[in-house]
Design a protein around this motif. Structure first.
Motif, short mmCIF file in Angstrom:
data_model
loop_
_atom_site.label_atom_id
_atom_site.label_comp_id
_atom_site.label_asym_id
_atom_site.label_seq_id
_atom_site.Cartn_x
_atom_site.Cartn_y
_atom_site.Cartn_z
N VAL A 93 -64.51 -23.82 3.26
CA VAL A 93 -64.13 -25.23 3.36
C VAL A 93 -65.34 -26.13 3.05
CG1 VAL A 93 -63.39 -27.04 4.95
CG2 VAL A 93 -62.24 -24.81 4.98
N MET A 94 -66.45 -25.87 3.69
CA MET A 94 -67.63 -26.72 3.51
C MET A 94 -68.17 -26.58 2.09
SD MET A 94 -67.56 -28.24 6.32
CE MET A 94 -69.04 -29.24 6.17
N THR A 95 -68.10 -25.38 1.53
CA THR A 95 -68.53 -25.18 0.13
C THR A 95 -67.62 -25.96 -0.80
OG1 THR A 95 -69.45 -23.00 0.67
CG2 THR A 95 -68.95 -23.44 -1.64
N ALA A 96 -66.30 -25.94 -0.54
CA ALA A 96 -65.34 -26.69 -1.37
C ALA A 96 -65.58 -28.19 -1.27
CB ALA A 96 -63.92 -26.35 -0.95
N ARG B 21 -55.70 -29.09 -2.05
CA ARG B 21 -56.61 -27.98 -2.39
C ARG B 21 -57.41 -27.54 -1.16
NH1 ARG B 21 -61.88 -26.69 -4.35
NH2 ARG B 21 -62.70 -28.73 -3.82
N LEU B 22 -57.96 -28.48 -0.42
CA LEU B 22 -58.75 -28.14 0.76
C LEU B 22 -57.87 -27.52 1.84
CD1 LEU B 22 -61.03 -31.25 0.71
CD2 LEU B 22 -61.81 -28.88 0.49
N VAL C 234 -56.50 -22.71 5.01
CA VAL C 234 -55.49 -21.76 5.50
C VAL C 234 -55.83 -20.34 5.04
CG1 VAL C 234 -53.05 -21.12 5.33
CG2 VAL C 234 -53.69 -23.50 5.78
N GLU C 235 -56.27 -20.21 3.80
CA GLU C 235 -56.68 -18.90 3.27
C GLU C 235 -57.86 -18.33 4.06
OE1 GLU C 235 -56.84 -15.50 0.92
OE2 GLU C 235 -55.25 -17.03 0.96
#
Length: 138
Positions: free
Chosen positions: A24-27, A83-84, A89-90
């Motif tokens: 998440v943080m990378t995205a 997208r996030l 969730v993944e």
């Protein structure tokens, strides 16, 4: 000057939380830095840090009780909210609320809420200024 310099969150299982937060943080475009007993992600001068809880059995946090409510990340589009949400969730986050419009805030407010294993809730939201939203609809 930024509103916040950093935010520290105590978690029950640091490796498990790193696995949830890192995608998440990378995205979000953040850079990760590992330390002996913590990990952080930064974007410019702002930083989110995970620490192991002093008492791992004290959690999880319960939404609505005294303390943390949620942290909202403003993003550039509804597609980015979607997208996030999918990335989170993944990575093992629980979807509290699927991405949708929130007309109770305003007709442009689009958001999703997710929660990690520690009961920490995040929001990804897109709320363009009224003028920008009107121009993009034209």
């Amino acid at each position: 000057m930024a509103l916040f310099d950093h935010l520290g969150i105590s978690v029950a299982d640091l490796p498990r939380s790193i696995a949830q937060y890192d995608p998440v943080m990378t995205a979000l475009g953040c850079t990760r830095r590992d330390a002996d007993d913590s990990v952080s992600w930064s974007l410019g001068e702002e930083e989110l840090i995970l620490f192991p809880a002093r008492d791992a059995e004290s959690g999880p946090h319960e939404h609505g009780q005294v303390g943390w409510q949620h942290l909202a990340f403003a993003v550039d589009s509804r597609d980015e909210v979607d997208r996030l949400h999918a990335i989170a969730v993944e990575a093992g986050w629980t979807a509290v609320r699927e991405p949708k419009l929130y007309p109770r805030f305003n007709e442009r407010y689009y958001a999703t809420f997710i929660e990690d294993d520690n009961g920490i809730r995040l929001e990804f939201m897109h709320n363009p200024p009224r003028e920008t939203a009107a121009q993009s609809d034209a």
